[in-house]
Design a protein around this motif. Structure first.
Motif, PDB file in Angstrom:
ATOM      1  N   ILE A  53     -18.304 -50.720  14.360  1.00 46.74           N
ATOM      2  CA  ILE A  53     -19.166 -49.547  14.200  1.00 46.74           C
ATOM      3  C   ILE A  53     -19.099 -49.039  12.761  1.00 46.74           C
ATOM      4  O   ILE A  53     -20.127 -48.729  12.148  1.00 46.74           O
ATOM      5  N   TRP A  54     -17.893 -48.975  12.192  1.00 50.54           N
ATOM      6  CA  TRP A  54     -17.756 -48.504  10.815  1.00 50.54           C
ATOM      7  C   TRP A  54     -18.544 -49.387   9.858  1.00 50.54           C
ATOM      8  O   TRP A  54     -19.253 -48.892   8.980  1.00 50.54           O
ATOM      9  N   HIS A  55     -18.443 -50.717  10.013  1.00 52.67           N
ATOM     10  CA  HIS A  55     -19.165 -51.628   9.127  1.00 52.67           C
ATOM     11  C   HIS A  55     -20.674 -51.476   9.274  1.00 52.67           C
ATOM     12  O   HIS A  55     -21.404 -51.518   8.275  1.00 52.67           O
ATOM     13  N   VAL A  56     -21.153 -51.312  10.491  1.00 51.21           N
ATOM     14  CA  VAL A  56     -22.591 -51.120  10.713  1.00 51.21           C
ATOM     15  C   VAL A  56     -23.055 -49.844  10.022  1.00 51.21           C
ATOM     16  O   VAL A  56     -24.086 -49.826   9.332  1.00 51.21           O
ATOM     17  N   LEU A  57     -22.312 -48.758  10.185  1.00 54.26           N
ATOM     18  CA  LEU A  57     -22.693 -47.487   9.564  1.00 54.26           C
ATOM     19  C   LEU A  57     -22.564 -47.538   8.042  1.00 54.26           C
ATOM     20  O   LEU A  57     -23.393 -46.976   7.320  1.00 54.26           O
ATOM     21  N   ALA A  58     -21.536 -48.198   7.534  1.00 53.42           N
ATOM     22  CA  ALA A  58     -21.294 -48.244   6.092  1.00 53.42           C
ATOM     23  C   ALA A  58     -22.302 -49.124   5.360  1.00 53.42           C
ATOM     24  O   ALA A  58     -22.709 -48.804   4.237  1.00 53.42           O
ATOM     25  N   THR A  59     -22.711 -50.218   5.987  1.00 54.43           N
ATOM     26  CA  THR A  59     -23.616 -51.152   5.308  1.00 54.43           C
ATOM     27  C   THR A  59     -25.073 -50.933   5.676  1.00 54.43           C
ATOM     28  O   THR A  59     -25.963 -51.366   4.953  1.00 54.43           O
ATOM     29  N   GLY A  60     -25.318 -50.320   6.830  1.00 55.18           N
ATOM     30  CA  GLY A  60     -26.688 -50.140   7.292  1.00 55.18           C
ATOM     31  C   GLY A  60     -27.295 -51.396   7.878  1.00 55.18           C
ATOM     32  O   GLY A  60     -28.474 -51.428   8.217  1.00 55.18           O
ATOM     33  N   ARG A  61     -26.506 -52.432   7.979  1.00 62.03           N
ATOM     34  CA  ARG A  61     -27.004 -53.694   8.549  1.00 62.03           C
ATOM     35  C   ARG A  61     -26.614 -53.764  10.021  1.00 62.03           C
ATOM     36  O   ARG A  61     -25.526 -53.322  10.403  1.00 62.03           O
ATOM     37  N   PRO A  62     -27.466 -54.362  10.846  1.00 66.28           N
ATOM     38  CA  PRO A  62     -27.132 -54.489  12.264  1.00 66.28           C
ATOM     39  C   PRO A  62     -25.992 -55.492  12.478  1.00 66.28           C
ATOM     40  O   PRO A  62     -25.771 -56.387  11.657  1.00 66.28           O
ATOM     41  N   TYR A  63     -25.285 -55.323  13.557  1.00 68.40           N
ATOM     42  CA  TYR A  63     -24.183 -56.217  13.906  1.00 68.40           C
ATOM     43  C   TYR A  63     -24.736 -57.531  14.424  1.00 68.40           C
ATOM     44  O   TYR A  63     -25.706 -57.560  15.167  1.00 68.40           O
TER      45      TYR A  63
END
Length: 77
Positions: A28-38
């Protein structure tokens, strides 16, 4: 009395829950930080991203550090 799922240790079950929760939070943190979908990594991700020459040299260095003499020969075709 045996619980469902075959878990006998409550401590082990709690550790597993925390581990999975941590993995989800990191995603979740990576999705929010990068704006890219998982997206799930495919099965070949680990084998295709490796630099085989670098990995070979690292393994040779580890063996030499353990006191082994290492010689490399090409594999038979």
């Amino acid at each position: 009395m045996m619980k469902n799922g075959g878990h006998r240790s409550g401590v082990a079950k709690k550790k597993a829950v925390v581990t999975v929760a941590h993995a989800v939070i990191v995603i979740i943190w990576h999705v929010l930080a990068t704006g890219r979908p998982y997206h799930e990594l495919d099965a070949e991700y680990l084998t295709t991203r490796k630099d085989l020459e670098k990995e070979t040299q690292q393994l040779i260095a580890k063996l030499q550090a353990l006191g082994h003499k290492v010689t490399i020969e090409p594999a038979a075709a």
